[in-house]
Design an enzyme around this catalytic site. Structure first.
Site, PDB file in Angstrom:
ATOM      1  CG  ASP A   2       5.771  34.729  -2.847  1.00 35.46           C
ATOM      2  OD1 ASP A   2       6.382  35.783  -3.049  1.00 35.46           O
ATOM      3  OD2 ASP A   2       4.537  34.683  -2.612  1.00 35.46           O
ATOM      4  CG  ASP A  32       1.057  40.581  -3.842  1.00 30.92           C
ATOM      5  OD1 ASP A  32       1.073  39.593  -4.600  1.00 30.92           O
ATOM      6  OD2 ASP A  32       1.607  40.589  -2.728  1.00 30.92           O
TER       7      ASP A  32
END
Ligand code: GLA
Length: 722
Positions: free
Chosen positions: A480, A541
């Site tokens: 990430d 997301d």
């Protein structure tokens, strides 16, 4: 074997299957862009540039007022001379910074078998010695001694050309590169449209098309990452082109940092398309003898509409960009604990998720953020990659063992490029982050970016990751990156990107069996650069099924389904609050690297059974869904419905989905015309509309869909050829 590149006295003809690229050499000096499109047997210059004495068009040769660089279609235009359009490069002489013009002229060429690697940068690769050939064109600026080598690789397997540029300072003085684009191309395509994939966090890659007219459209990232806001991909669609017909030229910049994609259309309707590192806040010192390599652009041409373009670039990305054993391997169904627990978990909670998910057919458990240091929220501990024994008394080995015993693989989240201000790492090395002395250190999500341009920082990051990955208990890594770069001077952002690529090369090549998924707050770095190292990306997301229809639709234009992480999450959805059925959520997520992002412990027995069936069905169709040819059938842009399908390469199997977004009373009959089937084969259709029909009928006349009641419902059709 037939040559892919022809060299003629006055032109170069690059012949990819299904496409030609022609560069003319004008007066032995200027490289003029002549053609990129339909395959040509030969080039005779029927439409070549004819000089014309035009008002206000200056001339480099005073004896010929018909030659002006302002009207010549160029291949790599110079700054500051008789071309008033956007230059491809700019170098200033040091210490004087006044020089603003440059005159690259053609000096020679070379043919190279195969494709040389780009120093330190991701790029498409050849898979065998003779699947591509490379043409290198040498340009030189006589005054400064700066050289540029324009590189063109032609592939034998696809209508693809890869372009990049290498600068070399062969002069005696230092130079400062301030603009060093990867490509520039001038073309005449009246009424052509520029397609871009833009948006924001949780709304990534929405399709937008703009008709090109006088003036410029520039898409750029200044964020140090390719970004959620603009994708480093554009396509040029000729006026008549649609999803199924017409010419499409796509351009992927293989780079994950600041970029510029610009289309400038001039007074005569000629468009100059340029892609490369964003010149904004960019400068690079080039001492005598030094070189600078630009990132690469993958150019692909299709005469079969946007759909044909996408299928072709999907194959190319899988065959020539992504690497490692996972590229063509079926991706496991995963369950990620992020939306189930956020930071609030312990070993018992994770074990309960594992125990519940395994019998449902889930194959991989991913432990997301919060397993290390003092990481109880997003304000601390990034950089302290040591397991938190309060949450996980058995360490990572404990939960990894539980997961394996349940018959699943184990994956872990990292954010290796970052450091929290409240962390042991930052306290020990406050100077390791990107910053400018005496300036504010802007924080994003309470974190700073480690300066991977520095060798000692890279070494530390590699070592801390290896300490964990060497345990052998990790099968998957979610990599990430949750903030953008600030306080960078002219070379910091690019040096950081080169450093990140070095770290990624070192880690991914050391653990080829680990499946790496890249992520940046969802799809903030969904680009060809990252796909070179990691074969899948967390698409967004935003896990809401309806939002995902447009996100995945847009993403599919440029990137293959197998690269798109797509999960079923809980309802009400955490990002938009919408309620949708498990079936709708799963149907949307199945065209990709499928998984779950919820707490299965709260499933009712019926839900658990449904999920078990979904997983079994997915596994039976996974190869087609992940690696089949993808056909977009109905765009979600209308907000009432959407449809797409995947067809196995041998056309013996296919899966089609219809998504009803908004229900309508007394709705007209819905007929779905399928695509990509074998017209001569008969297909047994199971699912909502069972029966047997020929491919020609299913494509030519279509299949009637049953009436659907309710918003957010879906139909899944499975097709098997007899
Ligand atoms: C990012 C990712 C999420 C999750 C969180 C954890 O936002 O996109 O999926 O991993 O970080 O902090």
């Amino acid at each position: 074997m037939q040559r892919l590149i022809e060299v003629h006295p006055d032109h170069f003809h690059l012949k990819a299957p299904g496409a030609s690229y022609v560069i003319e050499l004008v007066r032995g000096t200027y490289l003029s862009h002549a053609h990129w499109g339909a395959p040509l047997e030969s080039w005779g210059g029927a439409n070549a540039h004819r000089g014309q004495d035009r008002a206000f068009a200056p001339n480099p040769d005073i004896t010929d007022r018909t030659l002006s660089l302002d009207t010549l279609k160029q291949e790599y235009p110079n700054p500051g001379g008789s071309d008033f359009r956007s230059p491809a490069w700019l170098a200033r002489t040091e210490p004087s910074s006044a020089a603003h013009s440059g005159e690259f002229v053609y000096r020679g060429h070379r043919l190279v078998t195969g494709k040389p690697l780009l120093a330190g940068l991701p790029s498409a690769t050849s898979r065998s010695r003779d699947d591509c050939e490379t043409l290198e064109l040498d340009l030189e600026d006589g005054l400064t001694g700066l050289k540029a080598i324009l590189s063109y690789t032609v592939f034998r397997t696809a209508p693809v050309i890869c372009r990049s540029v290498r600068f070399q300072n062969s002069g005696k003085a230092s130079l400062r590169l301030e603009r060093a684009l990867s490509m520039s191309m001038d073309f005449d395509l009246p009424e052509a449209r520029l397609l871009q994939l833009s948006g924001s966090w949780a709304r990534e890659r929405t399709v937008r098309e703009t008709v090109l007219g006088e003036g410029s459209i520039s898409l750029e990232s200044r964020r140090g990452a390719s970004s959620h806001q603009h994708n480093p991909f554009v396509a040029i669609l000729s006026a008549e082109s649609t999803e199924d017909h017409g010419e499409v030229r796509g351009f992927h910049l293989v780079y994950s940092g600041n970029f510029l994609a610009q289309a400038e259309t001039d007074q005569f309707g000629t468009t100059r398309l340029q892609l490369g590192i964003n010149p904004w806040a960019f400068s690079w010192e080039l001492a005598p003898g030094e070189s600078f390599q630009t990132p690469e652009v993958i150019l692909s041409y299709s005469a079969e509409g946007l759909g044909g373009y996408s299928r072709q670039i999907h194959r190319f990305i899988r065959d020539h960009l992504c690497r490692g054993p996972w590229v063509n391997r079926e991706r496991p169904i995963l369950i990620n604990n992020w939306e189930a627990t956020y930071f609030d978990f312990n070993e018992e909670k994770l074990s309960s998720i594992v125990q519940k998910a395994a019998p449902l057919g889930v194959e991989l458990f991913v432990l997301d953020d919060g397993w290390f240091g003092q990481r109880r929220d997003d304000r601390r501990a990034l950089g302290d990659w040591v397991v938190n024994r309060t949450k996980l008394p058995g360490g990572l080995e404990g939960i990894a063992k539980t997961t394996r015993q349940a018959g699943m693989k184990f994956g872990l989240w990292f954010e290796p490029e970052m450091v929290s201000v409240d962390s042991d790492l930052y306290r020990a090395h406050p100077d390791w982050c990107i910053h400018e002395e005496g300036r504010t250190r802007s924080e994003g999500r309470s974190q700073l970016v480690l300066n991977l341009g520095r060798p000692e920082v890279r070494a530390h990051v590699i070592q801390s990751l290896k300490l964990i990955l060497d345990s052998g208990s990790i099968d998957y890594v979610k990599w990430d990156s949750n903030r953008h770069l600030t306080e960078c001077d002219g070379s910091t952002a690019h040096r950081h990107m080169l450093g990140l690529y070095q770290v990624l090369e070192s880690i991914t090549s050391a653990y080829p069996e680990i499946l790496f998924e890249s992520c940046s707050g969802g799809g903030g770095r969904f680009d060809a650069g990252m796909l070179y190292y990691m074969p899948q990306v967390w698409t967004s997301d935003n896990t809401d099924a309806v939002s995902r229809l447009s996100i995945q639709w847009g993403t599919s234009i440029a990137y293959p389904p197998a690269t798109m992480g797509a999960h079923v999450s809980a309802v009400p959805n955490h990002q938009v609050g919408r309620m949708t059925s498990v079936k709708m959520r799963a149907d949307v997520a199945m065209t990709g690297a499928f998984g779950y992002e919820l707490d299965p412990v709260v499933f009712s027995p019926e839900e658990a059974r449904e999920v078990q069936d979904l997983n079994a069905w997915y596994k039976a169709n996974r190869r087609t869904l992940q690696f089949g040819d993808f056909h977009r059938l109905k765009s979600p842009a209308s907000h009432d419905a959407a449809a797409w399908m995947s067809v196995a390469p041998d056309k013996t199997r296919a899966v089609a989905f219809w998504f009803q977004i908004m229900a309508r009373a007394n709705a007209p009959q819905r007929v779905l015309r399928l695509k990509g089937l074998d017209p001569r084969k008969t297909y047994r259709v199971s699912g909502a509309c069972a029966g047997e029909w020929s491919g020609s009928e299913l494509m030519g006349a279509g299949i009637r869909l049953p009436d659907l009641h309710g918003d957010y419902t879906s139909i899944r059709l499975e097709l098997q050829a007899n």
